[in-house]
Design a protein around this motif. Structure first.
Motif, PDB file in Angstrom:
ATOM      1  N   PHE A 133       8.618   5.400  -5.804  1.00  0.00           N
ATOM      2  CA  PHE A 133       7.790   4.225  -5.350  1.00  0.00           C
ATOM      3  C   PHE A 133       7.632   4.443  -4.005  1.00  0.00           C
ATOM      4  O   PHE A 133       6.415   4.746  -3.212  1.00  0.00           O
ATOM      5  CB  PHE A 133       8.375   3.018  -5.767  1.00  0.00           C
ATOM      6  CG  PHE A 133       7.609   2.043  -4.919  1.00  0.00           C
ATOM      7  CD1 PHE A 133       6.287   1.595  -5.193  1.00  0.00           C
ATOM      8  CD2 PHE A 133       8.247   1.270  -3.833  1.00  0.00           C
ATOM      9  CE1 PHE A 133       5.754   0.599  -4.258  1.00  0.00           C
ATOM     10  CE2 PHE A 133       7.640   0.461  -3.073  1.00  0.00           C
ATOM     11  CZ  PHE A 133       6.347   0.084  -3.304  1.00  0.00           C
ATOM     12  N   ASN A 134       8.649   4.733  -3.122  1.00  0.00           N
ATOM     13  CA  ASN A 134       8.494   4.822  -1.734  1.00  0.00           C
ATOM     14  C   ASN A 134       7.887   6.020  -1.365  1.00  0.00           C
ATOM     15  O   ASN A 134       7.039   6.252  -0.351  1.00  0.00           O
ATOM     16  CB  ASN A 134       9.905   4.747  -1.115  1.00  0.00           C
ATOM     17  CG  ASN A 134      10.786   3.404  -1.194  1.00  0.00           C
ATOM     18  OD1 ASN A 134       9.894   2.423  -0.899  1.00  0.00           O
ATOM     19  ND2 ASN A 134      11.870   3.425  -1.377  1.00  0.00           N
TER      20      ASN A 134
ATOM     21  N   SER B 101       5.762  -0.290  -8.362  1.00  0.00           N
ATOM     22  CA  SER B 101       6.154  -1.292  -7.814  1.00  0.00           C
ATOM     23  C   SER B 101       6.614  -2.269  -8.722  1.00  0.00           C
ATOM     24  O   SER B 101       7.969  -2.951  -8.661  1.00  0.00           O
ATOM     25  CB  SER B 101       5.209  -2.037  -6.790  1.00  0.00           C
ATOM     26  OG  SER B 101       5.563  -3.191  -6.337  1.00  0.00           O
TER      27      SER B 101
ATOM     28  N   LEU C  26      -0.580  -1.321   1.981  1.00  0.00           N
ATOM     29  CA  LEU C  26       0.247  -0.284   1.528  1.00  0.00           C
ATOM     30  C   LEU C  26       1.791  -0.684   2.373  1.00  0.00           C
ATOM     31  O   LEU C  26       2.695  -0.473   1.599  1.00  0.00           O
ATOM     32  CB  LEU C  26      -0.101   1.165   1.862  1.00  0.00           C
ATOM     33  CG  LEU C  26      -1.357   1.427   1.038  1.00  0.00           C
ATOM     34  CD1 LEU C  26      -1.739   2.779   1.207  1.00  0.00           C
ATOM     35  CD2 LEU C  26      -0.818   1.629  -0.673  1.00  0.00           C
TER      36      LEU C  26
ATOM     37  N   ASN D 175      -4.450   6.412  -7.817  1.00  0.00           N
ATOM     38  CA  ASN D 175      -3.120   6.372  -7.128  1.00  0.00           C
ATOM     39  C   ASN D 175      -2.468   5.165  -6.764  1.00  0.00           C
ATOM     40  O   ASN D 175      -1.280   4.725  -6.576  1.00  0.00           O
ATOM     41  CB  ASN D 175      -2.900   7.549  -6.036  1.00  0.00           C
ATOM     42  CG  ASN D 175      -3.009   8.931  -6.197  1.00  0.00           C
ATOM     43  OD1 ASN D 175      -2.552   9.217  -7.491  1.00  0.00           O
ATOM     44  ND2 ASN D 175      -3.556   9.891  -5.512  1.00  0.00           N
ATOM     45  N   PHE D 176      -3.439   4.438  -6.216  1.00  0.00           N
ATOM     46  CA  PHE D 176      -3.181   2.876  -5.845  1.00  0.00           C
ATOM     47  C   PHE D 176      -2.645   2.129  -7.149  1.00  0.00           C
ATOM     48  O   PHE D 176      -1.703   1.410  -6.990  1.00  0.00           O
ATOM     49  CB  PHE D 176      -4.261   2.171  -5.251  1.00  0.00           C
ATOM     50  CG  PHE D 176      -4.056   0.942  -4.578  1.00  0.00           C
ATOM     51  CD1 PHE D 176      -3.246   0.904  -3.585  1.00  0.00           C
ATOM     52  CD2 PHE D 176      -4.519  -0.118  -5.383  1.00  0.00           C
ATOM     53  CE1 PHE D 176      -2.903  -0.314  -3.022  1.00  0.00           C
ATOM     54  CE2 PHE D 176      -3.963  -1.457  -4.885  1.00  0.00           C
ATOM     55  CZ  PHE D 176      -3.283  -1.534  -3.719  1.00  0.00           C
TER      56      PHE D 176
ATOM     57  N   GLU E 197      -1.363   3.482  -9.489  1.00  0.00           N
ATOM     58  CA  GLU E 197      -0.045   4.170  -9.948  1.00  0.00           C
ATOM     59  C   GLU E 197       1.071   3.365  -9.215  1.00  0.00           C
ATOM     60  O   GLU E 197       2.132   3.220  -9.682  1.00  0.00           O
ATOM     61  CB  GLU E 197       0.100   5.358 -10.029  1.00  0.00           C
ATOM     62  CG  GLU E 197      -0.846   6.068 -11.026  1.00  0.00           C
ATOM     63  CD  GLU E 197      -1.122   7.637 -11.064  1.00  0.00           C
ATOM     64  OE1 GLU E 197      -0.248   8.275 -10.082  1.00  0.00           O
ATOM     65  OE2 GLU E 197      -1.479   8.546 -11.919  1.00  0.00           O
ATOM     66  N   THR E 198       0.741   3.173  -7.825  1.00  0.00           N
ATOM     67  CA  THR E 198       1.679   2.775  -6.784  1.00  0.00           C
ATOM     68  C   THR E 198       2.106   1.310  -7.153  1.00  0.00           C
ATOM     69  O   THR E 198       3.431   0.931  -7.274  1.00  0.00           O
ATOM     70  CB  THR E 198       1.019   2.627  -5.520  1.00  0.00           C
ATOM     71  OG1 THR E 198       0.632   3.972  -5.296  1.00  0.00           O
ATOM     72  CG2 THR E 198       2.172   2.313  -4.712  1.00  0.00           C
TER      73      THR E 198
ATOM     74  N   LYS F 118       5.603   7.536  -3.348  1.00  0.00           N
ATOM     75  CA  LYS F 118       4.338   7.495  -3.601  1.00  0.00           C
ATOM     76  C   LYS F 118       3.388   6.581  -2.737  1.00  0.00           C
ATOM     77  O   LYS F 118       2.371   6.960  -2.212  1.00  0.00           O
ATOM     78  CB  LYS F 118       4.177   6.676  -5.072  1.00  0.00           C
ATOM     79  CG  LYS F 118       2.783   6.769  -5.667  1.00  0.00           C
ATOM     80  CD  LYS F 118       2.496   8.145  -5.915  1.00  0.00           C
ATOM     81  CE  LYS F 118       1.110   7.945  -6.894  1.00  0.00           C
ATOM     82  NZ  LYS F 118       0.631   9.296  -7.320  1.00  0.00           N
ATOM     83  N   VAL F 119       3.977   5.815  -1.902  1.00  0.00           N
ATOM     84  CA  VAL F 119       3.353   5.029  -0.937  1.00  0.00           C
ATOM     85  C   VAL F 119       3.097   5.786   0.322  1.00  0.00           C
ATOM     86  O   VAL F 119       2.119   5.773   0.831  1.00  0.00           O
ATOM     87  CB  VAL F 119       4.302   3.655  -0.598  1.00  0.00           C
ATOM     88  CG1 VAL F 119       3.925   2.831   0.781  1.00  0.00           C
ATOM     89  CG2 VAL F 119       4.372   2.830  -1.664  1.00  0.00           C
TER      90      VAL F 119
ATOM     91  N   LYS G   4       5.144  -1.782   0.579  1.00  0.00           N
ATOM     92  CA  LYS G   4       6.390  -0.972   0.411  1.00  0.00           C
ATOM     93  C   LYS G   4       7.530  -2.085   1.039  1.00  0.00           C
ATOM     94  O   LYS G   4       8.600  -2.192   0.217  1.00  0.00           O
ATOM     95  CB  LYS G   4       6.326   0.174   1.348  1.00  0.00           C
ATOM     96  CG  LYS G   4       7.668   0.885   1.442  1.00  0.00           C
ATOM     97  CD  LYS G   4       7.270   2.108   2.402  1.00  0.00           C
ATOM     98  CE  LYS G   4       8.707   2.730   2.415  1.00  0.00           C
ATOM     99  NZ  LYS G   4       8.390   4.228   3.359  1.00  0.00           N
TER     100      LYS G   4
ATOM    101  N   GLN H  58       0.426   8.013  -0.516  1.00  0.00           N
ATOM    102  CA  GLN H  58      -0.904   7.106  -0.127  1.00  0.00           C
ATOM    103  C   GLN H  58      -1.610   7.178   1.095  1.00  0.00           C
ATOM    104  O   GLN H  58      -2.605   7.101   1.420  1.00  0.00           O
ATOM    105  CB  GLN H  58      -0.695   5.687  -0.946  1.00  0.00           C
ATOM    106  CG  GLN H  58      -0.676   6.051  -2.637  1.00  0.00           C
ATOM    107  CD  GLN H  58      -2.072   5.838  -3.049  1.00  0.00           C
ATOM    108  OE1 GLN H  58      -2.549   7.039  -3.191  1.00  0.00           O
ATOM    109  NE2 GLN H  58      -2.809   4.771  -2.882  1.00  0.00           N
TER     110      GLN H  58
END
Length: 850
Positions: free
Chosen positions: A85-86, A70, A139, A62-63, A65-66, A88-89, A143, A92
């Motif tokens: 993106f936001n 980004s 993280l 997942n990191f 993918e983040t 997903k963060v 963001k 996470q």
């Protein structure tokens, strides 16, 4: 050993098997205990991996993918990508909190929303918790940095649209107006300054594109030197000084100065934003590297823990394996000793018994046999063997006595004695063999007496015979049966010949002289039957019209004479039918030639009639076309008159349209001037909104409300600029189209004038064409009447030819039927009709079909 001799062999083997099973059970129990311990350790490692390894791998995926989101959000600036993106963060961060809780950390949040570790309940996971805790800060910073980078990219694009492009347009317009003014003033110095500013404008646009594409703020120094930077300020001031005394044109110098200032400020804003964006991108790279380092460190810690557990498990497995090897070796040694004792207790008596039997085989002396010691199966087996040997000796003595009597021709003596088992069976079989020999000799004697008396129907019973006895009796029986069957078969054939059936033959397989007798009789019957079949086949062929049939068989005597008479009769009939066939063939050929000529004549007449009909129809169509052309010419004359009147009216309308389009062109120029003023106001409003957004961002939370108002003002300015741009484009397009329309209007006026003159000429020519068409219509009508008379005569000729052709066809049909009847007969070729070979074989010819 004495103890084992008193035990049975079965008991000894069961004792040995029980000890083997006991040893195997012990080894299996130790192996199961070792495997169970290894399985428990493996299960513990799997649980550890499921508890920590799997969540870490999922978090790592997942990191990644983040980071990908980004990068995609930074490159595209797409709103949906930014929202993903936001989201997903945030997911996470929530997953990180859940993972730390599972590892035994008690968590809370500070005022800014960051994680705080209050306590750690599982000290074994202390290193994992401390390592993963740093991901929360990474993280959140990732963001903020990503959103800031996208915001700055959007700000650069907005400044480029509403700052650089708008001020470039204003500069270019101001320079164009100044150039037009200078063409009248003819100021060489001013012309050089304006050319330098135009060149610097082009270079500044190129430098702006390079700075944005390469994200290199250092290009600002080149902008100041060769572009519209600080070095261009004296040039703009020189233009203002040159026009300061011109009251009417100094406003152009002010517009040039204002546009230059806007371009300079916009370039500076882009450069400052790029510096911040480059620093922000460095921060993004560092955050990505730090996050990857933390995840790599966590994976290394997990790998080290798993390695330690595996090493401990390997040491325990080695210890248990050593124990298993020692116990297995001791058990194998004990089993080996026990097997040696038991094997010796069994092999030793067997070896002793073997030696006694070998001695008995060599000497045939039963007195050398000695008894074994103990109470077991071997001792009992030796005693039974001694008893059996005694009975076998007695049986051999009786067989010897019986065999001697049989050799002397005495078959009445039999074996007697109290035998059991196979010896009793041997005595019974021996007595049965003697009885069979005696019975066979009796039957042979009876058969010999019957043959001597001529009795071939004697039956010999061989059901109880076997082997050679059965063969002897069966041979005598077969010989008598063969002679009896031969006599019956010959009697049957002669009876059939007396009844007129010559198809019967002697089919029984006979040996010797009986076979010769059978062959002579069957050959005589074959020749007689062949002659009868040949004559029957010839008569059958003649009755079906086949006079070409001739027999291939060779006969002698009266049969040959009969065959010659039948062949001469077939030749006479074939000659007569051949003459009939030739006459009908000549008649059919002549009639065919007549029919063919009539058919050709009929085809030519029909084609001539069809051509006349087609010509007549073409003339009729031509009359219709000429009439239609006359009617169309009158319609065209009326239409040209109407066209002349419409063209006169259209010419006046086009003149009025030219005047109206001239007025519209002047109004479009006024609209274009107004849109330039709207563009200037929208650009200045946008710059003010951008500056307000920057100040609001610097003010932080306190400027958030002002930032919203500034954003709305900027959006309003952007929409105003877009609408103004659309109005300018529409106005320019209208001016261009109006110019084309005026040109086309003048051309249309000229076309209308030319059309009026041509319409007058067309009307005159149409009148002359009507007169010519009337004369042509009268000539075509006269030709059409002549063609109708010729067509009537041709139709009468065609009817006569068809009647002749029909009569010829009927005659051909009758001749064809005669040929078909004759062709049904198969005749002999004329060259072979009087030459019959010895084999009576004739060449056949088939009459052709009509």
């Amino acid at each position: 050993m004495a103890f084992l001799n008193n035990l049975t062999i079965k008991t000894r083997l069961f004792l040995n098997l029980a000890m083997i099973f006991l040893a195997l059970a012990t080894l299996v129990l130790l192996g199961w205990q070792t495997a169970n311990t290894s399985a428990r350790e493996a299960e513990r490692l799997i649980q550890t991996d499921l508890q920590l390894g799997e969540p870490l791998r999922f978090f790592n995926q997942n990191f990644i993918e983040t980071l990908q989101l980004s990068n995609a959000y930074t490159l595209t600036g797409d709103a949906n990508t930014g929202q993903n993106f936001n989201l997903k963060v945030d997911e996470q961060i929530a997953a990180l909190a859940g993972l730390l809780n599972e590892l035994g950390a008690e968590l809370d949040y500070d005022e800014g929303g960051s994680l705080l570790i209050l306590d750690i309940h599982n000290e074994e996971n202390l290193d994992f918790i401390n390592t993963l805790y740093g991901l929360d800060r990474i993280l959140r910073n990732l963001k903020n940095a990503t959103n800031s980078s996208v915001f700055m990219e959007q700000r650069i694009l907005q400044t480029l649209d509403f700052g650089i492009q708008a001020s470039s347009l204003s500069l270019r317009n101001a320079l164009d107006e100044l150039n037009r003014y200078n063409q009248t003033a003819a100021n060489a110095e001013l012309a050089s300054i304006l050319a330098s500013l135009r060149e610097r404008l082009v270079l500044s646009q190129r430098l702006t594109a390079e700075m944005i594409a390469a994200k290199n703020p250092e290009i600002k120094s080149q902008f100041d030197e060769i572009g519209l930077g600080f070095a261009a300020r004296p040039l703009v001031q020189s233009v203002q000084d040159a026009l300061r005394g011109d009251f009417f044109n100094r406003q152009l110098a002010s517009q040039l100065d204002e546009a230059w200032g806007n371009y300079f400020d916009a370039f500076g804003d882009i450069r400052d934003t790029l510096i911040t964006q480059v620093q922000n991108n460095h921060s993004l790279a560092e955050l990505s590297g730090q996050g990857n380092d933390i995840l790599v460190t966590t994976s290394a810690l997990l790998q080290a823990a798993n390695t330690t557990s595996l090493q401990q498990q390997a040491q325990e497995a080695d210890t248990m394996a050593n124990q298993l090897v020692i116990i297995s070796s001791l058990a194998a040694l004990v089993l080996l000793l026990v097997n040696l004792l038991i094997s010796r207790s069994i092999v030793s008596p067997i070896d002793q018994l073997k030696k006694q039997l070998l001695n008995l085989n060599e000497t045939s002396n039963f007195s050398t046999m000695s008894s074994l010691t103990g109470r077991n199966e071997l001792v009992e087996m030796q005693q039974a063997m001694m008893t059996l040997l005694t009975q076998v000796t007695d049986a051999f003595n009786q067989i010897t006595q019986v065999s001697q009597n049989l050799a002397q021709g005495q078959t009445s003596q039999r074996m007697s004695g109290d035998y059991r088992g196979d010896l009793a069976k041997l005595a019974t079989e021996m007595n049965a063999s003697l009885a069979n020999i005696e019975q066979t000799l009796n039957q042979v004697e009876t058969a010999a007496q019957a043959l001597a008396g001529g009795d071939y129907k004697l039956s010999i019973d061989s059901q109880n015979q076997q082997g050679r006895f059965l063969i002897v009796t069966q041979a005598i029986k077969d010989a008598m049966n063969i002679q009896n069957q031969a006599i019956e078969d010959i009697r049957h054939v002669t009876h059939a010949m007396r009844e007129g059936d010559f198809s019967q033959r002697v089919t029984l397989k006979m040996p010797g002289d009986l076979a010769n007798l059978k062959r002579y009789l069957n050959e005589s019957l074959d020749r007689l039957a062949e002659a009868l079949d040949a004559k029957s086949a010839a008569l059958e062929a003649f009755s079906q019209g086949d006079f070409s049939h001739q027999s291939e068989a060779v006969f002698n005597g009266k049969l040959h004479e009969l065959n010659q008479h039948m062949m001469r009769m077939a030749q006479s009939i074939s000659q007569m039918l051949t003459e009939v066939r030739d006459a009908s063939d000549h008649a059919a050929h002549g009639i065919h030639e007549i029919s063919s000529g009539n058919q050709d004549l009929n085809d030519r007449v029909q084609k001539q009639a069809a051509a006349l009909q087609q010509t007549t129809q073409s003339m009729l169509d031509m009359v219709v076309d000429v009439n239609q052309t006359m009617a169309d010419a009158q319609d065209v004359s009326q239409s040209t008159e109407q066209m002349f009147q419409a063209s006169t009216t259209g010419s006046a309308t086009v003149s009025e349209m030219v005047n109206a389009m001239t007025a519209i062109q002047e109004a479009s120029h006024d609209i274009s001037a107004l849109t330039d003023a709207i563009d200037s106001v929208a650009f200045q409003t946008n710059l003010l909104a951008l500056n307000a957004s920057v100040e609001a961002a610097r003010a932080g939370e306190a400027g958030r409300g002002f930032a919203v108002v500034a954003s709305e003002v900027r959006n309003l300015a952007q929409r105003t600029a877009e609408v103004s741009k659309q109005i300018r484009q529409a106005s320019n397009m209208n001016i261009e189209r109006i110019g084309k329309g005026m040109t086309l209007s003048h051309q249309t006026q000229q076309i209308f004038a030319d059309t009026l003159a041509r319409v007058q000429k067309i009307n005159t020519k149409i009148g002359k064409m009507n007169t010519a068409l009337n004369r042509q219509n009268e000539g075509i009508q006269e030709v059409n009447d002549a063609l109708s008379a010729i067509d009537h005569t041709t139709q009468q000729n065609a009817a006569l030819v068809e009647q002749i052709a029909s009569t010829s066809a009927n005659i051909i049909h009758e001749v064809t039927r005669l040929e078909q009847k004759v062709s049904q007969f198969r005749l002999i070729e004329p060259s072979k009709r009087h030459a019959l070979p010895a084999s009576n074989k004739a060449n056949l010819v088939q009459l052709p079909a009509a």
